[in-house]
Design an enzyme around this catalytic site. Structure first.
Site, PDB file in Angstrom:
ATOM      1  N   LYS A 123      -8.876  16.412  -4.493  1.00  0.00           N
ATOM      2  CA  LYS A 123      -8.543  15.881  -3.171  1.00  0.00           C
ATOM      3  C   LYS A 123      -9.455  16.421  -2.067  1.00  0.00           C
ATOM      4  CE  LYS A 123      -4.528  19.004  -2.704  1.00  0.00           C
ATOM      5  NZ  LYS A 123      -4.545  19.490  -4.104  1.00  0.00           N
ATOM      6  N   ASN A 146      -5.062  19.757   5.017  1.00  0.00           N
ATOM      7  CA  ASN A 146      -5.071  20.874   4.069  1.00  0.00           C
ATOM      8  C   ASN A 146      -6.478  21.404   3.838  1.00  0.00           C
ATOM      9  OD1 ASN A 146      -3.390  22.508   2.307  1.00  0.00           O
ATOM     10  ND2 ASN A 146      -4.447  21.535   0.592  1.00  0.00           N
ATOM     11  N   HIS A 192       2.150  23.937  -9.236  1.00  0.00           N
ATOM     12  CA  HIS A 192       3.172  24.272  -8.231  1.00  0.00           C
ATOM     13  C   HIS A 192       4.594  24.014  -8.723  1.00  0.00           C
ATOM     14  CE1 HIS A 192      -0.082  24.866  -5.465  1.00  0.00           C
ATOM     15  NE2 HIS A 192      -0.413  23.598  -5.426  1.00  0.00           N
TER      16      HIS A 192
END
Length: 473
Positions: A123, A146, A192
């Site tokens: 990403k 981010n 995660h």
């Protein structure tokens, strides 16, 4: 910094006093909101109080007086258990959002356009590449989220401005109204799970990239893993223009690059082609996927194919991620310092032949054992740091190697051998498959040291600015 006017007259609690939190507090106050700020860290609270932030002990605050709780994305929303502020907000019926949600509301009110990008891998490069392509096309573009700048440190939204935002799963979880004009999901692999509980929960959060889209929007979804393929099927129901992306399968309808040539197909007919194999910063299958995503976003925003191809050719890459930093004759030097484990280095070794490979540091569990099938791509290895002995034992007699100790010695030795061997397609690659902490404080400093060593080589032609600070831009 700019005002968050969509919260004018409202009362908001902000938990988390790191950079994005303090920027959000300033934006909310500038926009006319009443703000109560807090953190679980006593030093952060003291620092915030000294800086004049509106500190309030949220333990003692009646959440029924709030219109929203703005939560740092680093704070648990659901797993392993909801943060105490989340429980208080839920009990009071108060929405829990993040700074990116507030920013998205500001952008919508101003008539700005959002390209939102998420996925387990790729990403950041996709975000940087998309921003680069759109900027080269002359669009008014900011890049952040981010990656790079926190959203309230970007320029103020205005009509027509395009924001290319990298969004983590934590950020998406705090964006109940996420509705990008262009939504991108690269891939999903386990990650995660301590914060999402299960793969189903994690994939469900990622799927929200498309769930509120509608006719006129574009959904770009990788389909090379089962999770994303299922999400693409569900995205068909939103009315958005769904473009499946694959670098494994030659899709009849979608954007594909299984052989390194990007092909945009509609109903089996090829609408456009771009040869990615010559793009210096887009080596490897993983980067072909990034390119397909950036292409799809640019097409959705009206950029022509020739401009896209030229912009991809000039893309410098992200610092420390498969970034070509210079050349001596035909030999490129690649900074992949961010490859801190074997999985990351696997992508680099898969992308080149005749590699003069610099590796080592503090080894992760398993070392470089998983990379043995790719040792055929390695001409010679140059080992540094604590892992040198372990890596030498793994390589054994499979490939020639040299224990260089330091990165500077490895760079010089790699150039010496690459010039002497004169193999076609030779490349000097720093892809350590290790943490850096034995010799450097982080992978960025290690990458900067590599760039500095390369700048000092005889005959070097740098392809990025040669000083260490510029290497980070």
């Amino acid at each position: 910094m700019f005002p968050a006017t969509t919260f004018k007259g409202k009362t908001v609690a902000v938990f988390g006093l790191a950079r994005s939190g303090t920027a959000t507090i300033d934006a909310l106050q500038l926009g006319g909101a009443t703000v109560h700020a807090w953190d679980d860290s006593a030093p952060a609270v003291d620092k915030g109080r000294a800086a004049g932030l509106p500190i309030s002990n949220l333990h003692q605050l009646d959440f029924a007086t709030l219109d929203a709780l703005v939560l740092s994305p680093g704070v648990p929303l659901t797993h392993p258990e909801p943060h105490w502020t989340v429980l208080k907000a839920r009990h009071a019926g108060v929405e829990v959002i993040g700074d990116t949600e507030i920013f998205a509301r500001e952008a919508a009110a101003a008539g700005s356009r959002i390209v939102a990008i998420t996925g387990t891998n790729g990403k950041s490069t996709t975000t940087a590449l998309t921003g680069h392509v759109l900027q080269q096309a002359g669009l008014d573009v900011d890049v952040g989220g981010n990656i790079g700048k926190a959203v309230f440190l970007l320029r103020q939204p205005q009509k027509g401005r395009v924001y290319v935002l990298e969004l983590s799963s934590f950020q998406i979880n705090l964006m109940p109204r996420l509705d990008p004009e262009v939504g991108i999901l690269t891939n999903i692999t386990p990650d995660h799970l301590d914060r999402h509980g299960t793969m189903q929960n994690y994939a469900g959060v990622k799927a929200r990239m498309f769930s509120s889209q509608h006719k006129g929007d574009t959904a770009l979804c990788g389909v090379d893993d089962d999770w994303c393929a299922a999400i693409a099927e569900r995205a068909l129901t939103t009315g958005a223009d769904l473009r499946r992306v694959s670098v494994v399968t030659d899709l009849a309808d979608g954007i594909t690059a299984h052989d390194g040539v990007l092909r945009d197909k509609r109903g089996g007919a090829v609408k456009a082609e771009i040869d990615l194999r010559a793009m210096p910063a887009l080596k490897g299958r993983h980067n072909w996927q990034n390119a397909c995503m950036a292409y799809g976003a640019a097409i959705a925003l009206g950029v022509d194919i020739q401009t896209i191809a030229a912009a991809m050719m000039s893309f410098p890459g992200l610092a420390h991620r498969m970034q070509q930093v210079g050349r001596v004759g035909a030999i490129p030097f690649i900074n992949d310092s961010k490859a801190t484990n074997a999985d990351a280095t696997e992508k680099a070794l898969s992308s080149f032949e005749n590699i003069y490979w610099i590796a080592g540091g503090i080894a992760k569990a398993g070392g470089i054992e998983p990379l043995k099938p790719l040792f055929g791509h390695v001409a010679r290895a140059y080992l540094i740091g604590q892992a040198a002995k372990e890596f030498a034992e793994t390589i054994g007699s499979m490939r020639p190697y040299e224990d260089c100790g330091t990165l500077e010695q490895a760079v010089s030795a790699a150039l010496r051998d690459a010039q002497r061997d004169n193999k076609p397609g030779a490349v000097v690659l720093l892809s350590p498959a290790c943490a850096s902490f034995d010799q450097y404080p982080n992978f960025e400093v290690r990458g900067d040291a590599f760039v500095k060593a390369v700048t000092q080589l005889p005959g070097i032609e740098m392809t990025i600015p040669g000083d260490a600070h510029a290497a980070r831009t």
